[in-house]
Design a protein around this motif. Structure first.
Motif, PDB file in Angstrom:
ATOM      1  N   SER A  97       0.839  -1.204   0.000  1.00  0.00           N
ATOM      2  CA  SER A  97       0.000   0.000   0.000  1.00  0.00           C
ATOM      3  C   SER A  97       0.871   1.250   0.000  1.00  0.00           C
ATOM      4  CB  SER A  97      -0.919   0.004   1.214  1.00  0.00           C
ATOM      5  OG  SER A  97      -1.704  -1.149   1.227  1.00  0.00           O
TER       6      SER A  97
ATOM      7  N   GLU B 131      -9.472  -1.905   2.123  1.00  0.00           N
ATOM      8  CA  GLU B 131      -8.985  -2.382   3.416  1.00  0.00           C
ATOM      9  C   GLU B 131      -8.952  -1.289   4.458  1.00  0.00           C
ATOM     10  OE1 GLU B 131      -5.214  -4.219   2.671  1.00  0.00           O
ATOM     11  OE2 GLU B 131      -6.246  -5.971   1.857  1.00  0.00           O
TER      12      GLU B 131
ATOM     13  N   ASP C 163      -6.789  -1.735  -4.049  1.00  0.00           N
ATOM     14  CA  ASP C 163      -6.053  -2.300  -2.905  1.00  0.00           C
ATOM     15  C   ASP C 163      -7.055  -2.893  -1.922  1.00  0.00           C
ATOM     16  OD1 ASP C 163      -4.264  -2.849  -0.933  1.00  0.00           O
ATOM     17  OD2 ASP C 163      -3.670  -0.776  -0.548  1.00  0.00           O
TER      18      ASP C 163
ATOM     19  N   HIS D  56      -2.656 -10.018  -1.787  1.00  0.00           N
ATOM     20  CA  HIS D  56      -1.883 -10.526  -0.646  1.00  0.00           C
ATOM     21  C   HIS D  56      -1.485 -11.969  -0.887  1.00  0.00           C
ATOM     22  CE1 HIS D  56      -2.560  -7.116   1.888  1.00  0.00           C
ATOM     23  NE2 HIS D  56      -3.851  -7.156   1.648  1.00  0.00           N
TER      24      HIS D  56
HETATM   25 MG    MG Z   1      -2.094  -2.725   2.421  1.00  0.00          MG
END
Ligand code: MG
Ligand code: TYD
Length: 471
Positions: A119, A142, A188, A231
């Motif tokens: 990020s 997120e 993201d 991820h």
């Molecule tokens: Mg992140």
């Protein structure tokens, strides 16, 4: 026998009963299976297979039928295509990994462990691209917008013209992107997105696949570059980035050891540039800073000559990188001696140990062997073989190698040495960093580099004799 069974299963699930049959897929690699099992045949991951929730009904007819479509214009291979216009963000390490800047209408995936700095990297990139004149939207699934703003303030980027949104509903995101027409959108992360036509939880294989597919198609159709964050997961609870690797144009992995401040952005697939290119960053209190001279960084902790240390002159992508290899060899208290490797392939280490024993008569039985690549870099080049052998022998004999020497070359099972590609680039980098001698296999194309003495053994026995005095 087992492979045959797997083949049969896959075949049968693909041809009949597609409606009612439940399928399973691996959350690590996305392979589909007809039954559940503890381990995925495709990637070897344990506990990663979950039951799929069927996608919403597709077209009812199985075949296309007899209706005619339009004929396609065919071209030959020599048709001139103008290269895509690229946008540079000004961070050289990032631009190079992208293959020379961001290509419009491309879909990219940036994968990495949670907390590694994805990020942070992408917020910095977003700020750079927006300042370079690309309309940029950053969608976080997120973090709340306030959190992203706080990070931006910490990084000194609050005045960059980036548009923020906190949203996970894919339909809303696509509608917004269609209206706003940005040049770059950052998502993201892909695992938090959900498409309302898919009946399963965000992060599941079907959701991640569907969301990535929608975003990729959107990128192509509307000329937006879309960067998705993925991820890497170990537990199989949510789908990993490998599930979408094949859909996107470019796959970058952001890696690094938690304890180290170095982070490496590696291109593993790039339709618009060379794969295997790396960009080196350093995580600082003010975000990621690019490291334009990684060799100096990877060698910075080196001090006095010490046994077990060898400097490998490697090539990462298009760039030479010097890195220190450290080995420790000690008598083992265990019946099964330990072989521990950080940053290199453990199978390859076993091979080098076997060749040293079989061809040079230097046994490592009863000895624990540890090998570490300094700075958290992961090396995949076979040219590291000779440097590994040098580090191992230096540790075993408790003899330090001269600190002004670099080593590289591939070792074959016969004990012969093979020259490495781009020898001259490696030598030049070594010379630039103040090394005065190099050990590299004979043969192949080499230019001599002024100020660098070259030792050229033709096989491993010769190398051991020349470097350590005994055969
Ligand atoms: Mg992140
Ligand atoms: P982050 O980008 O949130 O990771 P990811 O998106 O991959 O999960 O990075 C989180 C880590 O980075 C966190 O441990 C704190 C560290 N960090 C810094 O050291 N300096 C900084 O300026 C920032 C923003 C983060």
């Amino acid at each position: 026998m087992k492979a045959h069974e797997g083949l049969k299963n896959r075949h049968s699930s693909g041809t009949k009963g597609a409606m009612a049959k439940t399928t399973f897929s691996c959350s690590a690699c996305g392979a589909t299976h007809s039954r559940w099992s503890g381990r995925c045949d495709g990637c070897g991951e344990w506990n990663s297979i979950t039951q799929d929730v069927p996608l919403s009904a597709g077209p009812a007819k199985k075949s296309l039928g007899g209706k005619r479509g339009q004929s396609i214009t065919l071209t030959d291979l020599s048709t001139e295509e103008t290269p895509p216009p690229r946008t540079l963000c000004g961070v050289e390490e990032l631009d190079r990994v992208l293959g020379g800047g961001l290509v419009p209408a491309s879909a990219l995936l940036v994968g990495g462990d949670p907390g590694i700095g994805k990020s942070t990297l992408l917020l910095q990139a977003a700020a750079r691209f927006s300042r370079a004149g690309v309309k940029t939207i950053y969608v976080s699934g997120e973090e709340a917008s306030a959190q992203v703003r706080m990070r931006a303030r910490r990084l000194g980027l609050e005045d960059a013209p980036v548009q923020l949104a906190a949203e996970t509903n894919l339909r809303n995101i696509l509608t917004t992107l269609e209206a706003e027409k940005p040049g770059l959108a950052i998502i993201d992360s892909i695992q938090t997105m959900w498409a309302d036509n898919v009946d399963s939880a965000p992060g599941s294989v079907s959701q991640v696949r569907a969301a990535a597919h929608e975003l990729t198609t959107f990128a192509k159709r509307h000329g937006v570059s879309i960067i998705m964050v993925g991820h890497v997961t170990k537990d199989g609870q949510i789908a990993g980035p490998r599930v979408v690797e094949h859909m996107v144009d470019t796959v970058l992995y952001f890696e690094g050891e938690r304890g180290h401040q170095f982070r490496i952005l590696r291109a593993v697939k790039n339709r618009f540039g060379p794969a295997d290119e790396i960009g080196v960053f350093e995580m600082t209190g003010k975000g990621l800073a690019q490291v334009t001279n990684p060799s100096a960084l990877f060698l910075s902790e080196r001090g006095k000559p010490s046994p077990g240390s060898a400097v490998f002159a490697g090539i990462e992508g298009t760039r030479p990188v010097l890195v220190e290899l450290q080995a420790l060899v000690a008598p083992s208290p265990h019946s099964q001696p330990r072989r521990t490797v950080v940053g290199w392939d453990s199978g390859r280490l076993a091979m080098i140990l076997a060749v040293l024993e079989a061809r040079c008569g230097i046994p490592f039985a009863g000895l624990d062997v540890y090998l570490n690549v300094a700075g958290g870099l992961k090396i995949t080049e076979p040219a590291a073989d000779l440097a590994v052998a040098a580090a191992l022998l230096s540790a075993r004999e408790d003899t330090a190698l001269p600190t002004d020497t670099v080593v590289f070359g591939e070792i074959s099972l016969s004990g012969a040495l093979r020259p490495a590609p781009q020898t001259e680039n490696r030598l030049k980098e070594a010379q630039k960093l103040g090394f005065t001698s190099a050990i590299a296999p004979a043969g192949g194309k080499t230019g001599t580099v002024a100020g660098l003495t070259l030792t050229r053994p033709s096989d491993l026995v010769g190398f051991v004799g020349e470097t350590f005095g005994a055969g």
